[in-house]
Design a protein around this motif. Sequence first.
Motif, PDB file in Angstrom:
ATOM      1  N   ASP A  48       0.832  -1.216   0.000  1.00 47.50           N
ATOM      2  CA  ASP A  48       0.000   0.000   0.000  1.00 47.50           C
ATOM      3  C   ASP A  48       0.862   1.259   0.000  1.00 47.50           C
ATOM      4  O   ASP A  48       0.433   2.316  -0.457  1.00 47.50           O
ATOM      5  N   LEU A  49       2.077   1.138   0.559  1.00 44.59           N
ATOM      6  CA  LEU A  49       2.943   2.314   0.684  1.00 44.59           C
ATOM      7  C   LEU A  49       3.768   2.560  -0.583  1.00 44.59           C
ATOM      8  O   LEU A  49       4.481   3.547  -0.676  1.00 44.59           O
ATOM      9  N   TRP A  50       3.678   1.658  -1.566  1.00 45.33           N
ATOM     10  CA  TRP A  50       4.526   1.762  -2.765  1.00 45.33           C
ATOM     11  C   TRP A  50       3.870   2.659  -3.810  1.00 45.33           C
ATOM     12  O   TRP A  50       2.670   2.557  -4.067  1.00 45.33           O
ATOM     13  N   SER A  51       4.668   3.528  -4.456  1.00 45.09           N
ATOM     14  CA  SER A  51       4.151   4.367  -5.543  1.00 45.09           C
ATOM     15  C   SER A  51       3.949   3.493  -6.786  1.00 45.09           C
ATOM     16  O   SER A  51       4.489   2.371  -6.859  1.00 45.09           O
ATOM     17  N   ALA A  52       3.202   4.032  -7.775  1.00 43.94           N
ATOM     18  CA  ALA A  52       2.962   3.282  -9.016  1.00 43.94           C
ATOM     19  C   ALA A  52       4.300   2.986  -9.706  1.00 43.94           C
ATOM     20  O   ALA A  52       4.509   1.909 -10.262  1.00 43.94           O
ATOM     21  N   ARG A  53       5.225   3.969  -9.653  1.00 44.29           N
ATOM     22  CA  ARG A  53       6.537   3.786 -10.304  1.00 44.29           C
ATOM     23  C   ARG A  53       7.313   2.651  -9.640  1.00 44.29           C
ATOM     24  O   ARG A  53       7.901   1.803 -10.316  1.00 44.29           O
ATOM     25  N   SER A  54       7.300   2.628  -8.301  1.00 49.55           N
ATOM     26  CA  SER A  54       8.011   1.566  -7.573  1.00 49.55           C
ATOM     27  C   SER A  54       7.436   0.194  -7.915  1.00 49.55           C
ATOM     28  O   SER A  54       8.174  -0.788  -8.043  1.00 49.55           O
ATOM     29  N   ARG A  55       6.111   0.140  -8.061  1.00 50.14           N
ATOM     30  CA  ARG A  55       5.478  -1.149  -8.411  1.00 50.14           C
ATOM     31  C   ARG A  55       5.904  -1.603  -9.800  1.00 50.14           C
ATOM     32  O   ARG A  55       6.104  -2.789 -10.032  1.00 50.14           O
ATOM     33  N   THR A  56       6.005  -0.650 -10.736  1.00 54.01           N
ATOM     34  CA  THR A  56       6.422  -1.003 -12.096  1.00 54.01           C
ATOM     35  C   THR A  56       7.853  -1.547 -12.080  1.00 54.01           C
ATOM     36  O   THR A  56       8.149  -2.556 -12.719  1.00 54.01           O
ATOM     37  N   VAL A  57       8.734  -0.860 -11.316  1.00 54.32           N
ATOM     38  CA  VAL A  57      10.128  -1.312 -11.218  1.00 54.32           C
ATOM     39  C   VAL A  57      10.155  -2.732 -10.646  1.00 54.32           C
ATOM     40  O   VAL A  57      10.868  -3.618 -11.143  1.00 54.32           O
ATOM     41  N   HIS A  95      11.486  -6.151 -12.396  1.00 57.05           N
ATOM     42  CA  HIS A  95      12.473  -6.952 -11.661  1.00 57.05           C
ATOM     43  C   HIS A  95      12.007  -8.414 -11.545  1.00 57.05           C
ATOM     44  O   HIS A  95      12.759  -9.349 -11.828  1.00 57.05           O
ATOM     45  N   GLU A  96      10.728  -8.592 -11.175  1.00 58.82           N
ATOM     46  CA  GLU A  96      10.206  -9.953 -11.020  1.00 58.82           C
ATOM     47  C   GLU A  96      10.145 -10.701 -12.351  1.00 58.82           C
ATOM     48  O   GLU A  96      10.336 -11.918 -12.397  1.00 58.82           O
ATOM     49  N   THR A  97       9.894  -9.950 -13.441  1.00 57.97           N
ATOM     50  CA  THR A  97       9.900 -10.569 -14.769  1.00 57.97           C
ATOM     51  C   THR A  97      11.299 -11.114 -15.076  1.00 57.97           C
ATOM     52  O   THR A  97      11.456 -12.213 -15.604  1.00 57.97           O
ATOM     53  N   GLY A  98      12.327 -10.315 -14.721  1.00 60.73           N
ATOM     54  CA  GLY A  98      13.717 -10.768 -14.909  1.00 60.73           C
ATOM     55  C   GLY A  98      14.010 -12.020 -14.091  1.00 60.73           C
ATOM     56  O   GLY A  98      14.637 -12.968 -14.586  1.00 60.73           O
ATOM     57  N   ILE A  99      13.528 -12.041 -12.851  1.00 55.24           N
ATOM     58  CA  ILE A  99      13.743 -13.219 -11.986  1.00 55.24           C
ATOM     59  C   ILE A  99      13.064 -14.452 -12.602  1.00 55.24           C
ATOM     60  O   ILE A  99      13.659 -15.533 -12.669  1.00 55.24           O
ATOM     61  N   ALA A 104      16.442   1.029  -3.786  1.00 59.99           N
ATOM     62  CA  ALA A 104      16.468   2.491  -3.566  1.00 59.99           C
ATOM     63  C   ALA A 104      15.106   2.953  -3.046  1.00 59.99           C
ATOM     64  O   ALA A 104      15.024   3.775  -2.126  1.00 59.99           O
ATOM     65  N   GLY A 105      14.006   2.388  -3.611  1.00 65.11           N
ATOM     66  CA  GLY A 105      12.658   2.742  -3.146  1.00 65.11           C
ATOM     67  C   GLY A 105      12.460   2.351  -1.690  1.00 65.11           C
ATOM     68  O   GLY A 105      11.887   3.105  -0.893  1.00 65.11           O
ATOM     69  N   MET A 106      12.959   1.170  -1.325  1.00 68.60           N
ATOM     70  CA  MET A 106      12.815   0.701   0.067  1.00 68.60           C
ATOM     71  C   MET A 106      13.577   1.615   1.023  1.00 68.60           C
ATOM     72  O   MET A 106      13.063   1.986   2.074  1.00 68.60           O
ATOM     73  N   TYR A 107      14.803   1.965   0.630  1.00 75.60           N
ATOM     74  CA  TYR A 107      15.604   2.859   1.478  1.00 75.60           C
ATOM     75  C   TYR A 107      14.884   4.213   1.617  1.00 75.60           C
ATOM     76  O   TYR A 107      14.829   4.788   2.696  1.00 75.60           O
ATOM     77  N   GLY A 108      14.337   4.694   0.473  1.00 80.97           N
ATOM     78  CA  GLY A 108      13.644   5.988   0.488  1.00 80.97           C
ATOM     79  C   GLY A 108      12.443   5.963   1.426  1.00 80.97           C
ATOM     80  O   GLY A 108      12.267   6.856   2.258  1.00 80.97           O
ATOM     81  N   ARG A 109      11.599   4.926   1.318  1.00 85.77           N
ATOM     82  CA  ARG A 109      10.400   4.838   2.166  1.00 85.77           C
ATOM     83  C   ARG A 109      10.766   4.708   3.640  1.00 85.77           C
ATOM     84  O   ARG A 109      10.044   5.142   4.511  1.00 85.77           O
TER      85      ARG A 109
END
Length: 157
Positions: free
Chosen positions: A68-77, A81-85, A148-153
Motif C-alpha cells: 500500500d505504501l509503494w508508488s505506481a513507479r516503484s510497483r512497475t520497477v 524486476h520480477e519478470t527478470g527473476i 532504492a525505493g525501500m531505502y527511500g520509504r
Amino acid sequence: MDAKIVFWTLAFVDISIVLGFAIAGVRQIRRGDVARHRRSMITAGLLVLVFLASYLLKVALLGPEDMDLWSARSRTVLYVHETGIALMLLAGAVAGSQAWRMRGTRVVTRELGDPPAALSARRWHRRAGWAALAGATLAAAMAVGVLAGMYGRAGIF
Ligand code: HEM
C-alpha cells in the motif's frame, strides 16, 4: 535498520554474485573451458536456490511487504524486476536440463571417443543460457531501483 531491508540488501548482494558467476561462466565457455563454466554455472544456480529458500523463510518469519505504501513507479520497477527473476529461473532450468542431456558427450568431456551431443541439446542450452543471463541482468539492474525505493520509504536517504 528494518529486518526486511537487511534481508533485501543481502538478496541484492546474492543476485549480484549470481550475475558475476554467470558472466564469468559465459567468458569461460567462450574460451573453451568447460570445467570452469560448469563450476561457475552450478555455483550461480546454488546461490539462486539459497535466495529462494531464504525468501520462503523471510515471508514466513517477517511477512510480505506492505505494498500500500509503494508508488505506481516503484510497483512497475518491481514488476520488471520480477519478470527478470522469472526469466532467469525458467530459462536457467531449461539450460540446466539441456546441460544434463549433454553429460558424457564429447562437447563436455573433450574426448573424441565419447558420443557427440544432440544438436538440439546444444542449441537449446545456448539459447536458454543466454536468456537466463539476460533475465539475471534485468533482475539485478532493477533490484537497484527496488532497493532504492525501500531505502527511500524507510527514510534512510
Ligand atoms: C544453468 C546454468 C547454465 C547456464 C546459464 C549456461 C549458459 C551457457 C551459455 C550462454 C552458453 C553459450 C555460450 C556461447 O554462446 O558461446 C553455454 C554453452 C555451453 N555450456 Fe553452459 N550453462 C549452464 C550450465 C552448464 C553446465 C552445468 C554444463 C556442464 C558441463 C554446461 C556446458 C556447456 C557446454 C559444453 C557449452 C558449449 C555448447 C556448444 O558448444 O554448443 N553448461 N552455456
